[in-house]
Design a protein around this motif. Structure first.
Motif, PDB file in Angstrom:
ATOM      1  N   ALA A  14       5.499 -21.796 -48.994  1.00 44.86           N
ATOM      2  CA  ALA A  14       4.906 -22.928 -50.104  1.00 44.86           C
ATOM      3  C   ALA A  14       4.242 -24.248 -48.585  1.00 44.86           C
ATOM      4  N   VAL A  15       4.999 -24.916 -48.423  1.00 44.32           N
ATOM      5  CA  VAL A  15       4.278 -25.674 -46.498  1.00 44.32           C
ATOM      6  C   VAL A  15       3.268 -25.028 -46.007  1.00 44.32           C
ATOM      7  N   HIS A  20      -2.781 -24.061 -44.852  1.00 41.95           N
ATOM      8  CA  HIS A  20      -4.112 -22.997 -44.369  1.00 41.95           C
ATOM      9  C   HIS A  20      -4.579 -23.420 -45.575  1.00 41.95           C
ATOM     10  N   ASN A  21      -4.395 -23.296 -47.222  1.00 36.29           N
ATOM     11  CA  ASN A  21      -5.742 -23.683 -47.729  1.00 36.29           C
ATOM     12  C   ASN A  21      -6.131 -25.199 -47.518  1.00 36.29           C
ATOM     13  N   THR A  22      -5.532 -26.414 -47.257  1.00 37.39           N
ATOM     14  CA  THR A  22      -5.948 -27.579 -46.938  1.00 37.39           C
ATOM     15  C   THR A  22      -7.058 -27.416 -45.913  1.00 37.39           C
ATOM     16  N   ARG A  29     -16.048 -28.133 -47.460  1.00 37.07           N
ATOM     17  CA  ARG A  29     -16.907 -29.718 -47.884  1.00 37.07           C
ATOM     18  C   ARG A  29     -17.049 -30.183 -46.574  1.00 37.07           C
ATOM     19  N   THR A  30     -17.117 -29.636 -45.614  1.00 40.19           N
ATOM     20  CA  THR A  30     -17.790 -29.785 -44.338  1.00 40.19           C
ATOM     21  C   THR A  30     -18.979 -29.164 -44.463  1.00 40.19           C
ATOM     22  N   ALA A  31     -19.334 -27.598 -45.070  1.00 40.02           N
ATOM     23  CA  ALA A  31     -20.154 -26.894 -45.825  1.00 40.02           C
ATOM     24  C   ALA A  31     -21.037 -27.218 -46.113  1.00 40.02           C
ATOM     25  N   ILE A  32     -20.517 -28.284 -47.117  1.00 39.00           N
ATOM     26  CA  ILE A  32     -21.089 -28.606 -48.296  1.00 39.00           C
ATOM     27  C   ILE A  32     -21.711 -29.928 -47.600  1.00 39.00           C
ATOM     28  N   LYS A  65      -9.700 -17.748 -54.506  1.00 35.14           N
ATOM     29  CA  LYS A  65      -9.199 -18.669 -54.636  1.00 35.14           C
ATOM     30  C   LYS A  65      -8.739 -19.603 -54.680  1.00 35.14           C
ATOM     31  N   VAL A  66      -8.978 -20.702 -53.424  1.00 35.35           N
ATOM     32  CA  VAL A  66      -8.606 -21.545 -52.784  1.00 35.35           C
ATOM     33  C   VAL A  66      -9.534 -22.441 -53.939  1.00 35.35           C
ATOM     34  N   VAL A  67     -10.827 -22.209 -54.599  1.00 36.19           N
ATOM     35  CA  VAL A  67     -11.209 -22.814 -55.414  1.00 36.19           C
ATOM     36  C   VAL A  67     -11.860 -21.783 -56.584  1.00 36.19           C
ATOM     37  N   HIS A  68     -11.515 -22.590 -57.467  1.00 38.18           N
ATOM     38  CA  HIS A  68     -12.506 -21.645 -58.767  1.00 38.18           C
ATOM     39  C   HIS A  68     -13.774 -20.630 -58.541  1.00 38.18           C
TER      40      HIS A  68
END
Length: 88
Positions: A14-15, A20-22, A29-32, A65-68
């Motif tokens: 989980a850690v 990785h997901n972070t 966010r950088t792409a946006i 599936k990091v974001v919906h």
């Protein structure tokens, strides 16, 4: 603290998965932000090119599936509208 070997392993996993997901969320966010910055700069051709790259990044992260998927679609739609709304 986890009591079984299975629970300890899941806690370790989980850690690392969270890290990785972070990093993926940060890349999203950088792409946006890069598209928003290109739109603010006013160069429509450059903004369209940056949007294409951001679109691929957003899709890849949504597939993991990091974001919906609906969040990804909404984000792409808003960015697309911003690029299309630019004056030449």
């Amino acid at each position: 603290m986890a009591n079984t070997a299975q629970a300890r392993k899941r806690a370790r996993q989980a850690v690392s998965q969270n890290e990785h997901n972070t990093s993926l969320r940060s890349r999203l966010r950088t792409a946006i932000k890069s598209v928003r910055k290109a739109v603010d700069a006013g160069d429509k051709a450059a903004a369209a090119k940056v949007f294409q790259a951001a679109q691929a990044t957003i899709d890849k992260i949504a597939d993991k599936k990091v974001v919906h998927k609906n969040t990804a679609a909404r984000t792409k739609s808003r960015l697309s509208a911003a690029v299309k709304g630019m004056t030449a």
